[in-house]
Design a protein around this motif. Sequence first.
Motif, mmCIF file in Angstrom:
data_model
loop_
_atom_site.group_PDB
_atom_site.id
_atom_site.type_symbol
_atom_site.label_atom_id
_atom_site.label_comp_id
_atom_site.label_asym_id
_atom_site.label_seq_id
_atom_site.Cartn_x
_atom_site.Cartn_y
_atom_site.Cartn_z
ATOM 1 N N MET A 1 -19.077 88.744 -29.804
ATOM 2 C CA MET A 1 -18.084 88.450 -30.826
ATOM 3 C C MET A 1 -18.081 86.949 -31.098
ATOM 4 N N SER A 2 -18.125 86.554 -32.371
ATOM 5 C CA SER A 2 -18.222 85.134 -32.717
ATOM 6 C C SER A 2 -16.925 84.402 -32.426
ATOM 7 N N SER A 3 -17.028 83.075 -32.326
ATOM 8 C CA SER A 3 -15.847 82.266 -32.044
ATOM 9 C C SER A 3 -14.941 82.202 -33.273
ATOM 10 N N THR A 4 -13.665 81.984 -33.020
ATOM 11 C CA THR A 4 -12.694 81.799 -34.098
ATOM 12 C C THR A 4 -12.783 80.359 -34.577
ATOM 13 N N LYS A 5 -12.970 80.179 -35.879
ATOM 14 C CA LYS A 5 -13.170 78.845 -36.462
ATOM 15 C C LYS A 5 -11.830 78.302 -36.968
ATOM 16 N N TRP A 6 -11.351 77.260 -36.286
ATOM 17 C CA TRP A 6 -10.039 76.693 -36.571
ATOM 18 C C TRP A 6 -10.119 75.431 -37.424
ATOM 19 N N GLY A 7 -9.134 75.277 -38.305
ATOM 20 C CA GLY A 7 -8.857 74.009 -38.951
ATOM 21 C C GLY A 7 -7.509 73.526 -38.442
ATOM 22 N N ILE A 8 -7.363 72.224 -38.266
ATOM 23 C CA ILE A 8 -6.100 71.636 -37.815
ATOM 24 C C ILE A 8 -5.543 70.792 -38.955
ATOM 25 N N LEU A 9 -4.332 71.117 -39.374
ATOM 26 C CA LEU A 9 -3.749 70.406 -40.503
ATOM 27 C C LEU A 9 -2.608 69.518 -40.013
ATOM 28 N N SER A 10 -2.865 68.235 -40.016
ATOM 29 C CA SER A 10 -2.048 67.113 -39.525
ATOM 30 C C SER A 10 -2.606 66.657 -38.191
ATOM 31 N N ALA A 11 -2.498 65.345 -37.975
ATOM 32 C CA ALA A 11 -3.083 64.737 -36.767
ATOM 33 C C ALA A 11 -1.998 64.193 -35.853
ATOM 34 N N GLY A 12 -0.854 64.858 -35.811
ATOM 35 C CA GLY A 12 0.267 64.409 -34.991
ATOM 36 C C GLY A 12 0.184 64.873 -33.553
ATOM 37 N N LYS A 13 1.279 64.662 -32.825
ATOM 38 C CA LYS A 13 1.303 64.935 -31.386
ATOM 39 C C LYS A 13 1.129 66.410 -31.052
ATOM 40 N N ILE A 14 1.827 67.292 -31.789
ATOM 41 C CA ILE A 14 1.730 68.712 -31.468
ATOM 42 C C ILE A 14 0.356 69.254 -31.840
ATOM 43 N N SER A 15 -0.238 68.702 -32.910
ATOM 44 C CA SER A 15 -1.600 69.117 -33.276
ATOM 45 C C SER A 15 -2.591 68.718 -32.187
ATOM 46 N N LYS A 28 -16.945 79.224 -26.986
ATOM 47 C CA LYS A 28 -17.403 80.603 -27.126
ATOM 48 C C LYS A 28 -16.366 81.437 -27.876
ATOM 49 N N ASP A 29 -15.082 81.117 -27.658
ATOM 50 C CA ASP A 29 -14.009 81.882 -28.297
ATOM 51 C C ASP A 29 -13.282 81.109 -29.391
ATOM 52 N N HIS A 30 -13.136 79.788 -29.219
ATOM 53 C CA HIS A 30 -12.382 78.974 -30.169
ATOM 54 C C HIS A 30 -13.159 77.700 -30.496
ATOM 55 N N GLU A 31 -13.368 77.450 -31.777
ATOM 56 C CA GLU A 31 -14.074 76.246 -32.198
ATOM 57 C C GLU A 31 -13.280 75.552 -33.300
ATOM 58 N N VAL A 32 -12.945 74.292 -33.070
ATOM 59 C CA VAL A 32 -12.244 73.506 -34.094
ATOM 60 C C VAL A 32 -13.294 72.845 -34.977
ATOM 61 N N VAL A 33 -13.339 73.253 -36.236
ATOM 62 C CA VAL A 33 -14.414 72.802 -37.131
ATOM 63 C C VAL A 33 -13.955 71.752 -38.137
ATOM 64 N N ALA A 34 -12.630 71.560 -38.298
ATOM 65 C CA ALA A 34 -12.155 70.589 -39.281
ATOM 66 C C ALA A 34 -10.732 70.166 -38.978
ATOM 67 N N VAL A 35 -10.412 68.937 -39.385
ATOM 68 C CA VAL A 35 -9.043 68.433 -39.296
ATOM 69 C C VAL A 35 -8.735 67.686 -40.587
ATOM 70 N N ALA A 36 -7.484 67.792 -41.039
ATOM 71 C CA ALA A 36 -7.038 67.054 -42.209
ATOM 72 C C ALA A 36 -5.737 66.342 -41.882
ATOM 73 N N ALA A 37 -5.595 65.142 -42.417
ATOM 74 C CA ALA A 37 -4.365 64.370 -42.229
ATOM 75 C C ALA A 37 -4.023 63.687 -43.546
#
Length: 332
Positions: A1-15, A28-37
């Motif tokens: 099963m392929s990894s889940t491709k995450w985007g992170i929106l905001s570059a704050g503390k909780i992010s 293998k399970d979770h990959e962060v591929v992009a961030v926006a701020a």
Amino acid sequence: MSSTKWGILSAGKISHDFTVCLRSLGKKDHEVVAVAARSLEDAKNFANKHGITNAYGTYQELAQDPNVQVVYVGTLASHHLTVGKLLLENGKHVLMEKPFTLSAKGAEELINLARAKKLFLMEAIWSRFNPVFKFVMEQIAAGTIGDVYHVNAEFGLDLMEVERLVKKSHGGGVMLDLGVYTLNAISMVYNNQEPLEIKAAGHVSTEGVDEAVTVALKYPNGRVAVCSSHMRAELPNECTISGTKGIIRINKPFWCPTSVVVNGETREFPLPPIVDTCNFTNSNFLCHEAEHVRECLNQGLTESPILPLKDTLLLRRTTDHVFRQLGVFFEE
């Protein structure tokens, strides 16, 4: 099963904390591929820290990135509705940090859009996925403390220097930031039932945000609950559930606990291991929330069975009731 491709929106503390947990779960399970701020520099600094390939200086760019499958939104609460609509319109699944929106009307708008687009949408109330809360709900269902008739939850800290809380333009106030956790605990115990009555008292700042709130809730069959939130003083920060055969006390900090006392017996739950330090207490538990989102997506679900959208809508309706009584009004 392929990894889940995450985007992170905001570059704050909780992010940062959520991204640390995604990294800890492994590519293998979770990959962060992009961030926006809001600034490209902030996005690039965040990307460099976390080893993320794509950094964007606008939210639109992340929304249009074809590699992003699901987006974690960690912006100020005042931006949640606009950002949520942007992402859903561009075909992205969304994990929206609490508070989901500032009002029930805004929540309904996002929910209707997600359902029309057949996309996954969930509020990030991480308590629901904490192993202590899972254990507590099992104990209640097993009748360990008998029939539950009273719940008390308190969350208060000295947070007057925290800008997002004191500014109305940021969607501030104690009810949406801390009170969400107290109401969530009560809703869980009472099976997400609509209260018959909601009575609120509190103090509102000159800025127009709630600084201290106590809410009494009446439920059918003799059941009641009380919750208090404060941004000027530290409260006990525990949740007590009282039944006919005993008491459950979810220890401080009850919104992200590592221990619980059931009829005098303490049960401990370890924190998941993580690869970096976090900003907030016990943020390691965000790992469970992220894993749940992946499980839902892999099963083709558009709502969480643990935190369905109707439960989020109930919480927003409840805070709407509280705000009307306090005289707090948000333009969303």
